[in-house]
Design a protein around this motif. Structure first.
Motif, PDB file in Angstrom:
ATOM      1  N   ILE A   3       0.842  -1.341   0.133  1.00  0.00           N
ATOM      2  CA  ILE A   3      -0.030   0.027   0.012  1.00  0.00           C
ATOM      3  C   ILE A   3       0.695   1.100   0.014  1.00  0.00           C
ATOM      4  O   ILE A   3       1.671   1.391   0.702  1.00  0.00           O
ATOM      5  N   ASN A   4       0.542   2.295  -0.884  1.00  0.00           N
ATOM      6  CA  ASN A   4       1.497   3.298  -1.139  1.00  0.00           C
ATOM      7  C   ASN A   4       1.215   4.443   0.002  1.00  0.00           C
ATOM      8  O   ASN A   4       0.248   4.122   0.827  1.00  0.00           O
ATOM      9  N   ALA A   5       1.758   5.397   0.197  1.00  0.00           N
ATOM     10  CA  ALA A   5       1.482   6.408   1.180  1.00  0.00           C
ATOM     11  C   ALA A   5       0.332   7.157   1.296  1.00  0.00           C
ATOM     12  O   ALA A   5      -0.061   7.571   2.137  1.00  0.00           O
ATOM     13  N   ALA A   6      -0.396   6.864   0.087  1.00  0.00           N
ATOM     14  CA  ALA A   6      -1.723   7.549   0.096  1.00  0.00           C
ATOM     15  C   ALA A   6      -2.990   6.500   0.258  1.00  0.00           C
ATOM     16  O   ALA A   6      -4.090   6.715   0.307  1.00  0.00           O
ATOM     17  N   GLY A   7      -2.326   5.285   0.792  1.00  0.00           N
ATOM     18  CA  GLY A   7      -3.260   4.238   1.008  1.00  0.00           C
ATOM     19  C   GLY A   7      -3.816   3.497  -0.022  1.00  0.00           C
ATOM     20  O   GLY A   7      -4.787   2.957   0.067  1.00  0.00           O
ATOM     21  N   LEU A   8      -3.139   3.550  -1.020  1.00  0.00           N
ATOM     22  CA  LEU A   8      -3.654   2.708  -2.383  1.00  0.00           C
ATOM     23  C   LEU A   8      -3.020   1.688  -2.578  1.00  0.00           C
ATOM     24  O   LEU A   8      -1.881   1.501  -2.461  1.00  0.00           O
ATOM     25  N   VAL A   9      -3.692   0.630  -2.923  1.00  0.00           N
ATOM     26  CA  VAL A   9      -3.407  -0.813  -3.071  1.00  0.00           C
ATOM     27  C   VAL A   9      -2.453  -0.864  -4.490  1.00  0.00           C
ATOM     28  O   VAL A   9      -2.670  -0.299  -5.438  1.00  0.00           O
ATOM     29  N   GLN A  10      -1.208  -1.335  -4.196  1.00  0.00           N
ATOM     30  CA  GLN A  10      -0.318  -1.356  -5.443  1.00  0.00           C
ATOM     31  C   GLN A  10      -0.244  -2.751  -5.978  1.00  0.00           C
ATOM     32  O   GLN A  10       0.433  -2.629  -7.299  1.00  0.00           O
ATOM     33  N   TRP A  11      -0.409  -3.711  -5.617  1.00  0.00           N
ATOM     34  CA  TRP A  11      -0.685  -5.052  -6.242  1.00  0.00           C
ATOM     35  C   TRP A  11      -1.929  -5.640  -6.655  1.00  0.00           C
ATOM     36  O   TRP A  11      -2.813  -4.951  -6.418  1.00  0.00           O
ATOM     37  N   THR A  12      -2.008  -6.863  -7.105  1.00  0.00           N
ATOM     38  CA  THR A  12      -3.324  -7.590  -7.223  1.00  0.00           C
ATOM     39  C   THR A  12      -4.404  -7.161  -6.024  1.00  0.00           C
ATOM     40  O   THR A  12      -3.691  -7.434  -4.986  1.00  0.00           O
ATOM     41  N   ALA A  13      -5.540  -7.291  -6.534  1.00  0.00           N
ATOM     42  CA  ALA A  13      -6.448  -7.153  -5.439  1.00  0.00           C
ATOM     43  C   ALA A  13      -6.590  -8.287  -4.487  1.00  0.00           C
ATOM     44  O   ALA A  13      -6.377  -9.347  -4.886  1.00  0.00           O
ATOM     45  N   ASN A  14      -6.673  -8.352  -3.263  1.00  0.00           N
ATOM     46  CA  ASN A  14      -6.371  -9.104  -2.120  1.00  0.00           C
ATOM     47  C   ASN A  14      -5.099  -9.558  -2.031  1.00  0.00           C
ATOM     48  O   ASN A  14      -4.935 -10.754  -1.407  1.00  0.00           O
ATOM     49  N   GLY A  15      -4.058  -9.365  -2.442  1.00  0.00           N
ATOM     50  CA  GLY A  15      -2.584  -9.294  -2.288  1.00  0.00           C
ATOM     51  C   GLY A  15      -2.224 -10.580  -3.090  1.00  0.00           C
ATOM     52  O   GLY A  15      -2.763 -11.182  -4.007  1.00  0.00           O
ATOM     53  N   VAL A  16      -0.916 -10.706  -2.964  1.00  0.00           N
ATOM     54  CA  VAL A  16      -0.117 -11.780  -3.532  1.00  0.00           C
ATOM     55  C   VAL A  16       0.170 -13.180  -2.831  1.00  0.00           C
ATOM     56  O   VAL A  16       0.510 -12.795  -1.653  1.00  0.00           O
ATOM     57  N   ALA A  17      -0.078 -14.041  -3.542  1.00  0.00           N
ATOM     58  CA  ALA A  17       0.319 -15.368  -2.503  1.00  0.00           C
ATOM     59  C   ALA A  17       1.568 -15.731  -2.420  1.00  0.00           C
ATOM     60  O   ALA A  17       2.431 -15.462  -3.515  1.00  0.00           O
ATOM     61  N   ILE A  18       1.938 -15.693  -1.267  1.00  0.00           N
ATOM     62  CA  ILE A  18       3.313 -15.981  -0.937  1.00  0.00           C
ATOM     63  C   ILE A  18       3.462 -17.467  -0.900  1.00  0.00           C
ATOM     64  O   ILE A  18       4.671 -17.888  -1.433  1.00  0.00           O
ATOM     65  N   CYS A  19       2.718 -18.330  -0.338  1.00  0.00           N
ATOM     66  CA  CYS A  19       2.976 -19.747  -0.179  1.00  0.00           C
ATOM     67  C   CYS A  19       1.336 -20.364  -0.334  1.00  0.00           C
ATOM     68  O   CYS A  19       0.355 -20.129   0.402  1.00  0.00           O
ATOM     69  N   THR A  20       1.036 -21.343  -1.326  1.00  0.00           N
ATOM     70  CA  THR A  20      -0.192 -21.817  -1.279  1.00  0.00           C
ATOM     71  C   THR A  20       0.076 -23.491  -1.157  1.00  0.00           C
ATOM     72  O   THR A  20      -0.814 -24.283  -1.690  1.00  0.00           O
ATOM     73  N   ALA A  21       1.113 -23.811  -0.399  1.00  0.00           N
ATOM     74  CA  ALA A  21       1.300 -25.225  -0.496  1.00  0.00           C
ATOM     75  C   ALA A  21       0.275 -25.706   0.306  1.00  0.00           C
ATOM     76  O   ALA A  21      -0.373 -25.329   1.203  1.00  0.00           O
ATOM     77  N   ILE A  22       0.095 -27.263   0.254  1.00  0.00           N
ATOM     78  CA  ILE A  22      -0.732 -27.901   1.079  1.00  0.00           C
ATOM     79  C   ILE A  22      -0.754 -27.698   2.718  1.00  0.00           C
ATOM     80  O   ILE A  22       0.613 -27.345   3.022  1.00  0.00           O
TER      81      ILE A  22
END
Length: 167
Positions: A3-22
């Motif tokens: 989120i930038n200094a103005a409070g705007l989301v900078q990446w994909t809506a709902n965030g980026v997956a870091i780990c989706t392992a089982i």
């Protein structure tokens, strides 16, 4: 998510997956990589035991290491509650509680470089393996390229004490 200094989301809506392992990945700990990105570490139960994994993400929201993170420690037993600090070179020091030596927890640590490669012994170095439990590792830079790890220590049996070690 970034989120930038103005409070705007900078990446994909709902965030980026870091780990989706089982299985479960929790609790995350995050630090700046010093290059407008971050390094995240967590407990990971994908092998039925809690192991320690980490992932680096750049300023654009693109993961930099292998999918679902690099294994920091997959030794026998449980590894839990990883704490992380940046090393100032795009990598990080990670310390955690570790039961590889039996039912009691000990303190272990690892240095991972900017490419996600462990720099010390496979599965980390022993910081403290004294009798009884050592747990609740905390870590901070020493200001000279190393780190100081502190923890709760029950080696005296009745009362818990605080110990520290420079690595």
């Amino acid at each position: 998510q970034r989120i930038n200094a103005a409070g705007l989301v900078q990446w994909t809506a709902n965030g980026v997956a870091i780990c989706t392992a089982i299985a479960e990945q929790e609790p995350p700990s995050i630090v700046s990589d010093g290059l407008n990105g971050a390094i995240i570490t967590w407990e990971d139960a994908r092998t039925n035991f809690a192991d320690i994994y980490a992932q680096r993400i750049n300023a654009l929201g693109i993961v930099q290491w292998v999918a679902d993170g690099v294994a920091i420690c997959t030794a026998s037993g449980y590894q839990r509650v990883p704490m992380i600090i940046p090393n100032g070179l795009g990598g990080a020091y990670i310390a955690w509680d570790d039961s590889r030596n039996g039912v009691n927890y000990d303190i272990y640590a690892q240095l991972v470089n900017a490419a996600g490669v462990a720099q010390w012994t496979t599965d980390g170095i022993a910081v403290c393996v004294a009798a009884d439990h050592q747990n609740a590792a905390s870590i901070i830079t020493d200001g000279t390229g190393g780190a100081i790890v502190a923890w709760i220590d029950n080696r005296n049996g009745i009362n818990r004490d605080i110990y520290a070690q420079r690595i």
